[in-house]
Design a protein around this motif. Structure first.
Motif, PDB file in Angstrom:
ATOM      1  N   GLY A 178      17.724  37.329  29.498  1.00  0.00           N
ATOM      2  CA  GLY A 178      16.820  36.730  30.468  1.00  0.00           C
ATOM      3  C   GLY A 178      15.675  35.955  29.861  1.00  0.00           C
ATOM      4  O   GLY A 178      14.996  35.201  30.555  1.00  0.00           O
ATOM      5  N   ALA A 179      15.448  36.114  28.564  1.00  0.00           N
ATOM      6  CA  ALA A 179      14.277  35.484  27.939  1.00  0.00           C
ATOM      7  C   ALA A 179      14.534  34.015  27.634  1.00  0.00           C
ATOM      8  O   ALA A 179      15.661  33.587  27.395  1.00  0.00           O
ATOM      9  N   ILE A 180      13.448  33.247  27.645  1.00  0.00           N
ATOM     10  CA  ILE A 180      13.491  31.836  27.271  1.00  0.00           C
ATOM     11  C   ILE A 180      13.091  31.717  25.811  1.00  0.00           C
ATOM     12  O   ILE A 180      12.167  32.377  25.350  1.00  0.00           O
ATOM     13  N   ALA A 181      13.803  30.899  25.043  1.00  0.00           N
ATOM     14  CA  ALA A 181      13.477  30.711  23.632  1.00  0.00           C
ATOM     15  C   ALA A 181      13.548  29.234  23.273  1.00  0.00           C
ATOM     16  O   ALA A 181      14.133  28.429  23.988  1.00  0.00           O
ATOM     17  N   LYS A 182      12.918  28.895  22.157  1.00  0.00           N
ATOM     18  CA  LYS A 182      12.830  27.504  21.711  1.00  0.00           C
ATOM     19  C   LYS A 182      13.408  27.418  20.305  1.00  0.00           C
ATOM     20  O   LYS A 182      13.029  28.177  19.418  1.00  0.00           O
ATOM     21  N   PHE A 183      14.359  26.487  20.104  1.00  0.00           N
ATOM     22  CA  PHE A 183      15.002  26.366  18.807  1.00  0.00           C
ATOM     23  C   PHE A 183      15.156  24.893  18.439  1.00  0.00           C
ATOM     24  O   PHE A 183      15.044  24.002  19.275  1.00  0.00           O
ATOM     25  N   SER A 184      15.455  24.653  17.179  1.00  0.00           N
ATOM     26  CA  SER A 184      15.630  23.275  16.722  1.00  0.00           C
ATOM     27  C   SER A 184      16.977  22.730  17.181  1.00  0.00           C
ATOM     28  O   SER A 184      17.913  23.472  17.494  1.00  0.00           O
ATOM     29  N   ASP A 185      17.095  21.413  17.186  1.00  0.00           N
ATOM     30  CA  ASP A 185      18.307  20.738  17.646  1.00  0.00           C
ATOM     31  C   ASP A 185      19.502  21.097  16.775  1.00  0.00           C
ATOM     32  O   ASP A 185      20.648  21.037  17.216  1.00  0.00           O
ATOM     33  N   GLU A 186      19.242  21.486  15.530  1.00  0.00           N
ATOM     34  CA  GLU A 186      20.340  21.825  14.620  1.00  0.00           C
ATOM     35  C   GLU A 186      21.151  23.018  15.124  1.00  0.00           C
ATOM     36  O   GLU A 186      22.307  23.190  14.769  1.00  0.00           O
ATOM     37  N   LEU A 187      20.540  23.852  15.960  1.00  0.00           N
ATOM     38  CA  LEU A 187      21.219  25.044  16.461  1.00  0.00           C
ATOM     39  C   LEU A 187      21.871  24.822  17.821  1.00  0.00           C
ATOM     40  O   LEU A 187      22.340  25.763  18.445  1.00  0.00           O
ATOM     41  N   LYS A 188      21.902  23.567  18.281  1.00  0.00           N
ATOM     42  CA  LYS A 188      22.383  23.304  19.640  1.00  0.00           C
ATOM     43  C   LYS A 188      23.800  23.828  19.865  1.00  0.00           C
ATOM     44  O   LYS A 188      24.096  24.435  20.904  1.00  0.00           O
ATOM     45  N   ASP A 189      24.705  23.633  18.895  1.00  0.00           N
ATOM     46  CA  ASP A 189      26.092  24.062  19.074  1.00  0.00           C
ATOM     47  C   ASP A 189      26.216  25.574  19.246  1.00  0.00           C
ATOM     48  O   ASP A 189      27.137  26.061  19.887  1.00  0.00           O
ATOM     49  N   TYR A 190      25.278  26.308  18.667  1.00  0.00           N
ATOM     50  CA  TYR A 190      25.313  27.770  18.767  1.00  0.00           C
ATOM     51  C   TYR A 190      25.224  28.223  20.209  1.00  0.00           C
ATOM     52  O   TYR A 190      25.786  29.237  20.593  1.00  0.00           O
ATOM     53  N   PHE A 191      24.514  27.439  21.040  1.00  0.00           N
ATOM     54  CA  PHE A 191      24.245  27.868  22.403  1.00  0.00           C
ATOM     55  C   PHE A 191      25.279  27.371  23.414  1.00  0.00           C
ATOM     56  O   PHE A 191      25.153  27.629  24.595  1.00  0.00           O
ATOM     57  N   ASN A 236      15.092  35.586  12.252  1.00  0.00           N
ATOM     58  CA  ASN A 236      14.264  36.776  12.481  1.00  0.00           C
ATOM     59  C   ASN A 236      13.725  36.824  13.904  1.00  0.00           C
ATOM     60  O   ASN A 236      12.841  37.596  14.209  1.00  0.00           O
ATOM     61  N   GLN A 237      14.272  35.962  14.784  1.00  0.00           N
ATOM     62  CA  GLN A 237      13.779  35.913  16.158  1.00  0.00           C
ATOM     63  C   GLN A 237      14.708  36.678  17.093  1.00  0.00           C
ATOM     64  O   GLN A 237      15.913  36.468  17.112  1.00  0.00           O
ATOM     65  N   SER A 238      14.122  37.569  17.864  1.00  0.00           N
ATOM     66  CA  SER A 238      14.861  38.351  18.839  1.00  0.00           C
ATOM     67  C   SER A 238      14.806  37.646  20.188  1.00  0.00           C
ATOM     68  O   SER A 238      13.743  37.233  20.638  1.00  0.00           O
ATOM     69  N   VAL A 239      15.958  37.491  20.836  1.00  0.00           N
ATOM     70  CA  VAL A 239      16.021  36.861  22.151  1.00  0.00           C
ATOM     71  C   VAL A 239      16.677  37.844  23.111  1.00  0.00           C
ATOM     72  O   VAL A 239      17.872  38.089  23.061  1.00  0.00           O
ATOM     73  N   LYS A 240      15.861  38.442  23.994  1.00  0.00           N
ATOM     74  CA  LYS A 240      16.360  39.445  24.919  1.00  0.00           C
ATOM     75  C   LYS A 240      17.064  38.810  26.108  1.00  0.00           C
ATOM     76  O   LYS A 240      16.829  37.635  26.408  1.00  0.00           O
TER      77      LYS A 240
END
Length: 325
Positions: A23-36, A17-21
């Protein structure tokens, strides 16, 4: 473990449910590392995945703008708390202000080594790049927006209260806030900025009510915190008396509290923790034999918490505050 990422894609992303525009900085858990691990994201926390050289390797640089005064201010205290928390997370914080906060020494138990204070009356910044700009209300929000544009980085505005909230309580304050140019610029800034930090859920609702163009998803809530590393050092004291903490200002309604206490026939001491009062004013407000007034002017956080801890009742009769402050 968490990772910090920057969305360098041309499009907006939604993760959960988090929107990341863009240029924006966001913080996520390590489990999502591969997504990025794509060309659309820039991981700026894990050094083995960094695609550019940050100003501080592995951590973002934050410019924070906040005006400070010759007295304690809950809002300015909040901004310093935010800077301290970011510093402890590993961020480099460039704290731009017109005056050093008078309560910096209250955070001696925290790691503030990555906070650089720059004092400039015109809020001119000496650094040329940053990963985000965080600004306090009211006038500094517009300055922060301009600075973020020059850095080509996200702008984050902090909001303590809005005119529609204050108008419910004080006619004079409503007239003041709706007429000054600074509030107009502040409104424009929070509409245009990338993210808003509100100090409570009530504050978030008021922001969205103030201008319908602002969606709740754009507003994050961070409640004011207690300086617990100092508060935990309080000594246990036999509790007696009443304490007021705040400025001697119209909206704090100190005079109403003082007059009310003087009418009570039960004896107790009245403690006042403040910063902005002259000696002759204290002489006029000495209390009575039943209710002697003890003035504590410009005390440290530890002294403040010990005074609060020594009293039975803390009274804050403000006509309005930013809800949560």
């Amino acid at each position: 473990m968490f990772i910090l990422v920057r969305n360098i894609s041309h499009r907006e992303h939604y993760i959960g449910n988090q929107s990341v525009k863009p240029g924006a900085i966001a913080k996520f858990s390590d489990e999502l590392k591969d997504y990025f691990n794509t060309s659309e994201w820039e991981i700026i926390r894990f050094e083995d995945d960094i695609k550019r050289e940050p100003v501080i390797k592995g951590y973002p640089t934050i410019v924070m703008l906040a005006e400070n005064f010759d007295y304690y201010s809950g809002g300015r205290y909040y901004m310093l708390e935010l800077a301290v928390c970011l510093s402890e997370m590993g961020c480099k914080v460039h704290y731009l202000t017109n005056k050093l906060p008078m309560f910096v020494e209250d955070f001696g138990d925290y790691n503030t080594s990555k906070i650089h204070f720059e004092v400039d009356q015109h809020m001119r910044c000496s650094i040329k790049e940053a990963d985000a700009v965080i600004s306090a209300p009211i006038d500094t929000a517009a300055v922060g927006m301009c600075m973020a544009r020059s850095f080509n980085c996200p702008s984050i505005c902090v909001v303590f209260e809005t005119p529609n909230w204050m108008a419910k309580f004080e006619r004079d304050e409503r007239k003041y806030l709706t007429n000054i140019e600074g509030v107009k610029r502040f409104r424009e800034a929070i509409i245009e900025c990338d993210r808003i930090i509100a100090i409570s859920n009530e504050c978030r609702s008021n922001i969205c009510e103030w201008d319908k163009k602002i969606s709740p998803e754009k507003v994050s809530v961070i409640y004011p915190a207690i300086n617990n590393r100092v508060a935990d050092k309080c000594t246990v004291i036999d509790k007696t008396g009443i304490v007021f903490v705040g400025r001697i200002a119209f909206n704090k309604r100190f005079q109403l509290l003082y007059d009310t206490i003087m009418k009570i026939n039960i004896p107790f001491d009245f403690h006042v923790v403040t910063t902005n009062i002259e000696q002759h004013e204290m002489e006029l407000l000495r209390g009575s034999e039943l209710h002697p007034v003890h003035w504590h002017v410009g005390v440290s956080d530890l002294e403040k918490f010990n005074i609060i801890n020594s009293c039975k009742v803390l009274v804050q009769p403000s006509s309005f505050e930013g809800y949560g402050m």
